[in-house]
Write a protein that holds these residues in place. Structure first.
Motif, PDB file in Angstrom:
ATOM      1  N   GLY A   4      23.031  20.594  35.410  1.00  0.00           N
ATOM      2  CA  GLY A   4      24.463  20.857  35.404  1.00  0.00           C
ATOM      3  C   GLY A   4      24.742  22.312  35.683  1.00  0.00           C
ATOM      4  O   GLY A   4      23.847  23.106  35.952  1.00  0.00           O
ATOM      5  N   ALA A   5      26.024  22.627  35.622  1.00  0.00           N
ATOM      6  CA  ALA A   5      26.465  23.983  35.916  1.00  0.00           C
ATOM      7  C   ALA A   5      26.075  24.916  34.783  1.00  0.00           C
ATOM      8  O   ALA A   5      26.253  24.607  33.613  1.00  0.00           O
ATOM      9  CB  ALA A   5      27.963  23.993  36.122  1.00  0.00           C
ATOM     10  N   ARG A   6      25.557  26.087  35.152  1.00  0.00           N
ATOM     11  CA  ARG A   6      25.163  27.067  34.143  1.00  0.00           C
ATOM     12  C   ARG A   6      26.131  28.232  34.064  1.00  0.00           C
ATOM     13  O   ARG A   6      26.179  28.919  33.067  1.00  0.00           O
ATOM     14  CB  ARG A   6      23.773  27.591  34.457  1.00  0.00           C
ATOM     15  CG  ARG A   6      22.718  26.537  34.302  1.00  0.00           C
ATOM     16  CD  ARG A   6      21.353  27.116  34.478  1.00  0.00           C
ATOM     17  NE  ARG A   6      20.354  26.075  34.315  1.00  0.00           N
ATOM     18  CZ  ARG A   6      19.122  26.158  34.730  1.00  0.00           C
ATOM     19  NH1 ARG A   6      18.713  27.247  35.347  1.00  0.00           N
ATOM     20  NH2 ARG A   6      18.276  25.185  34.539  1.00  0.00           N
ATOM     21  N   ASP A   7      26.867  28.479  35.131  1.00  0.00           N
ATOM     22  CA  ASP A   7      27.831  29.566  35.086  1.00  0.00           C
ATOM     23  C   ASP A   7      29.138  29.116  35.733  1.00  0.00           C
ATOM     24  O   ASP A   7      29.285  27.970  36.156  1.00  0.00           O
ATOM     25  CB  ASP A   7      27.282  30.827  35.760  1.00  0.00           C
ATOM     26  CG  ASP A   7      26.906  30.612  37.215  1.00  0.00           C
ATOM     27  OD1 ASP A   7      27.250  29.568  37.779  1.00  0.00           O
ATOM     28  OD2 ASP A   7      26.256  31.497  37.793  1.00  0.00           O
ATOM     29  N   PHE A   8      30.100  30.006  35.785  1.00  0.00           N
ATOM     30  CA  PHE A   8      31.444  29.666  36.237  1.00  0.00           C
ATOM     31  C   PHE A   8      31.470  29.210  37.688  1.00  0.00           C
ATOM     32  O   PHE A   8      32.137  28.224  38.036  1.00  0.00           O
ATOM     33  CB  PHE A   8      32.363  30.886  36.044  1.00  0.00           C
ATOM     34  CG  PHE A   8      33.784  30.619  36.416  1.00  0.00           C
ATOM     35  CD1 PHE A   8      34.576  29.783  35.650  1.00  0.00           C
ATOM     36  CD2 PHE A   8      34.326  31.206  37.542  1.00  0.00           C
ATOM     37  CE1 PHE A   8      35.886  29.533  36.001  1.00  0.00           C
ATOM     38  CE2 PHE A   8      35.640  30.961  37.900  1.00  0.00           C
ATOM     39  CZ  PHE A   8      36.423  30.125  37.126  1.00  0.00           C
ATOM     40  N   ILE A   9      30.724  29.884  38.551  1.00  0.00           N
ATOM     41  CA  ILE A   9      30.713  29.530  39.975  1.00  0.00           C
ATOM     42  C   ILE A   9      30.104  28.149  40.170  1.00  0.00           C
ATOM     43  O   ILE A   9      30.629  27.321  40.931  1.00  0.00           O
ATOM     44  CB  ILE A   9      29.960  30.594  40.792  1.00  0.00           C
ATOM     45  CG1 ILE A   9      30.733  31.911  40.766  1.00  0.00           C
ATOM     46  CG2 ILE A   9      29.743  30.130  42.231  1.00  0.00           C
ATOM     47  CD1 ILE A   9      30.023  33.070  41.409  1.00  0.00           C
TER      48      ILE A   9
END
Length: 80
Positions: A4-9
């Motif tokens: 999954g996503a780890r940071d905002f971008i």
């Protein structure tokens, strides 16, 4: 290991492409654009060029070692 996503971008990219659908199951999408013979020929040419480069590099190394050893000045010192 989490997926999954780890940071905002990454989170924004996941949201943007979450609903995208890709249909590339046409018959012509599964056909290779390059023939196997052409690919093997290109790989063989690259391997031959790389082998030649390695041989030249080895020969140049030996020549350089020879030049350095010929130009070395050996000084005799007294043995104690």
């Amino acid at each position: 290991m989490a997926i999954g996503a780890r940071d905002f971008i990454d989170k924004l990219l996941v949201e943007k492409y979450a609903q995208e659908k890709v249909d590339n199951h046409e018959a012509d999408s599964l056909v290779s654009r390059v023939s196997a013979g052409e690919m093997m020929s290109a790989m063989n040419n690259f391997a031959n060029n790389y082998r030649t480069m390695l041989a030249l590099n080895n020969r140049l190394t030996m020549v350089c070692y020879g030049v350095v050893s010929k130009s070395a000045k050996y000084v005799v010192t007294e043995a104690v």
